[in-house]
Design a protein around this motif. Structure first.
Motif, PDB file in Angstrom:
ATOM      1  N   ARG A 150      78.343  35.081  -3.817  1.00  0.00           N
ATOM      2  CA  ARG A 150      79.787  34.952  -4.033  1.00  0.00           C
ATOM      3  C   ARG A 150      80.231  35.775  -5.233  1.00  0.00           C
ATOM      4  NH1 ARG A 150      81.727  28.747  -2.821  1.00  0.00           N
ATOM      5  NH2 ARG A 150      81.609  29.006  -0.586  1.00  0.00           N
ATOM      6  N   GLY A 151      79.484  35.644  -6.312  1.00  0.00           N
ATOM      7  CA  GLY A 151      79.818  36.368  -7.541  1.00  0.00           C
ATOM      8  C   GLY A 151      79.799  37.869  -7.307  1.00  0.00           C
ATOM      9  N   THR A 152      78.765  38.331  -6.592  1.00  0.00           N
ATOM     10  CA  THR A 152      78.620  39.764  -6.353  1.00  0.00           C
ATOM     11  C   THR A 152      79.774  40.289  -5.512  1.00  0.00           C
ATOM     12  OG1 THR A 152      76.238  39.458  -6.360  1.00  0.00           O
ATOM     13  CG2 THR A 152      77.035  41.538  -5.488  1.00  0.00           C
ATOM     14  N   ARG A 153      80.088  39.563  -4.453  1.00  0.00           N
ATOM     15  CA  ARG A 153      81.188  39.999  -3.586  1.00  0.00           C
ATOM     16  C   ARG A 153      82.498  40.061  -4.354  1.00  0.00           C
ATOM     17  NH1 ARG A 153      79.548  36.502   1.793  1.00  0.00           N
ATOM     18  NH2 ARG A 153      78.574  38.185   2.943  1.00  0.00           N
ATOM     19  N   HIS A 154      82.759  39.020  -5.153  1.00  0.00           N
ATOM     20  CA  HIS A 154      84.027  39.005  -5.894  1.00  0.00           C
ATOM     21  C   HIS A 154      84.109  40.118  -6.916  1.00  0.00           C
ATOM     22  CE1 HIS A 154      86.611  35.923  -4.493  1.00  0.00           C
ATOM     23  NE2 HIS A 154      85.532  35.220  -4.179  1.00  0.00           N
ATOM     24  N   ARG A 155      83.002  40.316  -7.594  1.00  0.00           N
ATOM     25  CA  ARG A 155      82.995  41.329  -8.651  1.00  0.00           C
ATOM     26  C   ARG A 155      83.181  42.722  -8.049  1.00  0.00           C
ATOM     27  NH1 ARG A 155      84.339  43.543 -12.101  1.00  0.00           N
ATOM     28  NH2 ARG A 155      83.367  44.079 -14.094  1.00  0.00           N
ATOM     29  N   LEU A 156      82.553  42.957  -6.915  1.00  0.00           N
ATOM     30  CA  LEU A 156      82.660  44.275  -6.290  1.00  0.00           C
ATOM     31  C   LEU A 156      84.062  44.484  -5.719  1.00  0.00           C
ATOM     32  CD1 LEU A 156      79.138  44.624  -4.656  1.00  0.00           C
ATOM     33  CD2 LEU A 156      80.034  45.868  -6.614  1.00  0.00           C
ATOM     34  N   ILE A 157      84.664  43.411  -5.199  1.00  0.00           N
ATOM     35  CA  ILE A 157      86.044  43.536  -4.698  1.00  0.00           C
ATOM     36  C   ILE A 157      86.980  43.850  -5.862  1.00  0.00           C
ATOM     37  CG2 ILE A 157      87.991  42.224  -3.763  1.00  0.00           C
ATOM     38  CD1 ILE A 157      85.807  40.811  -1.968  1.00  0.00           C
ATOM     39  N   GLU A 158      86.784  43.137  -6.973  1.00  0.00           N
ATOM     40  CA  GLU A 158      87.594  43.397  -8.171  1.00  0.00           C
ATOM     41  C   GLU A 158      87.430  44.847  -8.602  1.00  0.00           C
ATOM     42  OE1 GLU A 158      86.965  39.132 -10.327  1.00  0.00           O
ATOM     43  OE2 GLU A 158      86.427  40.919 -11.474  1.00  0.00           O
TER      44      GLU A 158
ATOM     45  N   HIS B  65      91.277  37.271   0.268  1.00  0.00           N
ATOM     46  CA  HIS B  65      92.704  37.461   0.002  1.00  0.00           C
ATOM     47  C   HIS B  65      92.942  37.372  -1.489  1.00  0.00           C
ATOM     48  CE1 HIS B  65      93.408  37.360   4.238  1.00  0.00           C
ATOM     49  NE2 HIS B  65      92.644  36.291   4.312  1.00  0.00           N
ATOM     50  N   GLU B  66      93.288  38.476  -2.052  1.00  0.00           N
ATOM     51  CA  GLU B  66      93.548  38.523  -3.483  1.00  0.00           C
ATOM     52  C   GLU B  66      95.062  38.528  -3.634  1.00  0.00           C
ATOM     53  OE1 GLU B  66      90.730  39.244  -5.840  1.00  0.00           O
ATOM     54  OE2 GLU B  66      89.613  38.611  -4.079  1.00  0.00           O
ATOM     55  N   PRO B  67      95.618  37.445  -4.247  1.00  0.00           N
ATOM     56  CA  PRO B  67      97.078  37.309  -4.295  1.00  0.00           C
ATOM     57  C   PRO B  67      97.779  38.580  -4.767  1.00  0.00           C
ATOM     58  CG  PRO B  67      96.015  35.402  -5.270  1.00  0.00           C
ATOM     59  CD  PRO B  67      94.930  36.373  -4.932  1.00  0.00           C
ATOM     60  N   ALA B  68      97.202  39.233  -5.770  1.00  0.00           N
ATOM     61  CA  ALA B  68      97.874  40.396  -6.357  1.00  0.00           C
ATOM     62  C   ALA B  68      97.725  41.651  -5.500  1.00  0.00           C
ATOM     63  CB  ALA B  68      97.323  40.647  -7.757  1.00  0.00           C
ATOM     64  N   ASN B  69      96.657  41.715  -4.727  1.00  0.00           N
ATOM     65  CA  ASN B  69      96.327  42.997  -4.100  1.00  0.00           C
ATOM     66  C   ASN B  69      96.330  43.003  -2.579  1.00  0.00           C
ATOM     67  OD1 ASN B  69      95.625  44.023  -6.732  1.00  0.00           O
ATOM     68  ND2 ASN B  69      93.800  42.763  -6.568  1.00  0.00           N
ATOM     69  N   GLY B  70      96.422  41.836  -1.961  1.00  0.00           N
ATOM     70  CA  GLY B  70      96.354  41.806  -0.508  1.00  0.00           C
ATOM     71  C   GLY B  70      94.958  41.473  -0.032  1.00  0.00           C
ATOM     72  N   THR B  71      94.568  42.063   1.089  1.00  0.00           N
ATOM     73  CA  THR B  71      93.316  41.679   1.727  1.00  0.00           C
ATOM     74  C   THR B  71      92.225  42.706   1.467  1.00  0.00           C
ATOM     75  OG1 THR B  71      94.563  40.583   3.452  1.00  0.00           O
ATOM     76  CG2 THR B  71      92.279  41.104   3.966  1.00  0.00           C
ATOM     77  N   ALA B  72      91.046  42.205   1.142  1.00  0.00           N
ATOM     78  CA  ALA B  72      89.892  43.090   0.968  1.00  0.00           C
ATOM     79  C   ALA B  72      88.845  42.748   2.021  1.00  0.00           C
ATOM     80  CB  ALA B  72      89.300  42.917  -0.413  1.00  0.00           C
ATOM     81  N   LEU B  73      88.275  43.777   2.588  1.00  0.00           N
ATOM     82  CA  LEU B  73      87.190  43.567   3.544  1.00  0.00           C
ATOM     83  C   LEU B  73      85.906  43.315   2.751  1.00  0.00           C
ATOM     84  CD1 LEU B  73      86.153  43.704   6.476  1.00  0.00           C
ATOM     85  CD2 LEU B  73      85.790  46.136   6.133  1.00  0.00           C
ATOM     86  N   VAL B  74      85.280  42.186   3.005  1.00  0.00           N
ATOM     87  CA  VAL B  74      84.054  41.847   2.275  1.00  0.00           C
ATOM     88  C   VAL B  74      82.841  42.393   3.024  1.00  0.00           C
ATOM     89  CG1 VAL B  74      82.618  39.949   1.418  1.00  0.00           C
ATOM     90  CG2 VAL B  74      85.102  39.769   1.328  1.00  0.00           C
ATOM     91  N   ARG B 139      71.927  39.273   2.550  1.00  0.00           N
ATOM     92  CA  ARG B 139      73.333  39.663   2.349  1.00  0.00           C
ATOM     93  C   ARG B 139      73.532  40.156   0.925  1.00  0.00           C
ATOM     94  NH1 ARG B 139      76.327  36.644   6.397  1.00  0.00           N
ATOM     95  NH2 ARG B 139      75.130  37.307   8.200  1.00  0.00           N
ATOM     96  N   LEU B 140      72.905  39.438   0.009  1.00  0.00           N
ATOM     97  CA  LEU B 140      73.019  39.805  -1.398  1.00  0.00           C
ATOM     98  C   LEU B 140      72.530  41.244  -1.592  1.00  0.00           C
ATOM     99  CD1 LEU B 140      73.739  38.679  -4.159  1.00  0.00           C
ATOM    100  CD2 LEU B 140      71.450  37.767  -4.347  1.00  0.00           C
ATOM    101  N   GLN B 141      71.407  41.540  -0.944  1.00  0.00           N
ATOM    102  CA  GLN B 141      70.826  42.866  -1.125  1.00  0.00           C
ATOM    103  C   GLN B 141      71.611  43.957  -0.392  1.00  0.00           C
ATOM    104  OE1 GLN B 141      66.742  41.861  -0.136  1.00  0.00           O
ATOM    105  NE2 GLN B 141      66.254  41.482  -2.268  1.00  0.00           N
ATOM    106  N   SER B 142      72.358  43.565   0.659  1.00  0.00           N
ATOM    107  CA  SER B 142      73.080  44.591   1.415  1.00  0.00           C
ATOM    108  C   SER B 142      74.547  44.704   1.010  1.00  0.00           C
ATOM    109  CB  SER B 142      72.988  44.297   2.918  1.00  0.00           C
ATOM    110  OG  SER B 142      73.632  43.082   3.201  1.00  0.00           O
ATOM    111  N   THR B 143      75.035  43.716   0.259  1.00  0.00           N
ATOM    112  CA  THR B 143      76.473  43.674  -0.043  1.00  0.00           C
ATOM    113  C   THR B 143      76.998  44.937  -0.720  1.00  0.00           C
ATOM    114  OG1 THR B 143      76.619  41.287  -0.114  1.00  0.00           O
ATOM    115  CG2 THR B 143      78.226  42.461  -1.396  1.00  0.00           C
ATOM    116  N   ARG B 144      76.288  45.359  -1.730  1.00  0.00           N
ATOM    117  CA  ARG B 144      76.778  46.529  -2.466  1.00  0.00           C
ATOM    118  C   ARG B 144      76.766  47.772  -1.588  1.00  0.00           C
ATOM    119  NH1 ARG B 144      73.516  49.548  -6.988  1.00  0.00           N
ATOM    120  NH2 ARG B 144      71.979  48.792  -5.521  1.00  0.00           N
ATOM    121  N   ARG B 145      75.650  47.920  -0.825  1.00  0.00           N
ATOM    122  CA  ARG B 145      75.503  49.082   0.054  1.00  0.00           C
ATOM    123  C   ARG B 145      76.655  49.119   1.073  1.00  0.00           C
ATOM    124  NH1 ARG B 145      70.505  47.925   2.037  1.00  0.00           N
ATOM    125  NH2 ARG B 145      71.340  47.117   3.976  1.00  0.00           N
TER     126      ARG B 145
END
Lengths: 164, 157
Positions: A150-158, B65-74, B139-145
């Motif tokens: 969760r932290g990683t996803r949020h931080r990267l979105i930010e 959903h980021e109130p200030a920015n709209g929608t972000a694809l995770v 997921r953690l390992q692939s999220t950034r990629r």
């Protein structure tokens, strides 16, 4: 005076006490607690010292006894960005017990810190042999992983902003 | 869809690979087949989380959903992946929203039912937790990629 300059028997007592009272170990069976007690060592780090580096082989699991760590990800073109802070009483190093056994993050101290370190191979070996230990270990790790994702996803979105 | 068809779908999913038959049955007891149309909302951020999905076919977008920015694809999830485990951990609400990108079929299981079974049968509970934890680790390992890839796609389609 750093605790590592204590006499060996005092240091052993200090270490045992720190492991026994760490929140991660709360509720562990006596058998499982003994596994942690028997392979624990104490590591001292000054502030701004790297404890482990992203991408490298993860060989130890840590419980933070004193101090504070920051978990960081390296983003090409941007450098290291902080994902989460690890506080006293928290654990880090789940990568040493899961998956490909490579660090998902780098960890750096933000102040002088005392870490309880456990060889991951010992914990993994006990988990293989003892189902109850495996359950107690992994049920404590799962929420940590969940929190990190969760932290990683949020931080990267930010960091990257929205893309729609 | 008949119970046998749901069972076959579940058996084919990699999440249950190597699972003991009584644990498989525990999943099956609260499983049903579900399908989503393109752009259909599957669950919404902030609402109580009570479903566990195993995707059979299609693609699902996880959105923030980021109130200030709209929608972000995770993240985009596809065939043979799992979705939704917020019912396993406090505060038991969806952390993100999920939306079908295209026609999608999945098996859905009731989270409360799974938690009760886990409470009654610790072996099952542990098996479930371990499998979910493995996915979370991947997921953690692939999220950034993946985030980097989607961003590149968005900037240079």
């Amino acid at each position: 005076m750093p605790v590592t300059s204590l006499r060996p028997e005092m240091l052993a007592h200090y270490l045992q006490d720190a492991v026994r009272h760490h929140p991660f170990c709360a509720g562990l069976s006596e058998t499982s607690l003994r596994v942690f007690l028997e392979c624990a060592s104490l590591e001292n780090y000054p502030a701004q010292e790297l404890v482990f580096s992203e991408g490298f082989e993860a060989t130890r699991f840590f419980l933070l006894h004193k101090g504070q760590l920051e978990l960081e990800l390296f983003v090409p073109g941007a450098g290291a960005i902080t994902i989460q802070t690890v506080h006293e009483g928290e654990a880090c190093g789940a990568s040493s017990l899961f998956g490909t056994y490579q660090w998902s993050f780098s960890a750096e101290t933000t102040q002088s810190s005392e870490l309880l370190a456990f060889p991951a191979s010992t914990l993994r070996e006990h988990a293989r042999r003892n189902h109850n230990f495996e359950c107690e270990l992994f049920s404590r790790l799962a929420p940590i992983l969940f929190h990190r994702l969760r932290g990683t996803r949020h931080r990267l979105i930010e960091f990257f902003g929205t893309i729609e | 869809m008949t119970d046998v068809e749901v069972k076959n779908l579940l058996n084919a999913h990699s999440f249950v690979q190597g699972m003991r038959s009584e644990h498989l049955q525990a999943l099956l007891d609260c499983a049903s087949a579900v399908s989503f149309a393109p752009n259909q909302l599957i669950f919404k951020e902030g609402e109580p989380a009570n479903q566990f999905y195993l995707i059979e076919e299609g693609r699902i977008a996880l959105e923030a959903h980021e109130p200030a920015n709209g929608t972000a694809l995770v993240q985009v999830l596809g065939a043979d992946e799992a979705l939704g485990w917020s019912w396993l951990f406090p505060p038991y609400v969806w952390h993100f929203s999920a939306r079908a990108i295209e026609n999608t079929t999945a098996i859905v299981m009731n989270g409360a039912h799974l938690l009760i079974r886990a409470e009654q049968d610790h072996d099952f509970g542990y098996e479930l937790m371990k499998r979910v934890a493995m996915i979370v680790m991947h997921r953690l390992q692939s999220t950034r990629r993946e985030l980097l890839a989607h961003r590149t796609e968005a900037l240079c389609p």
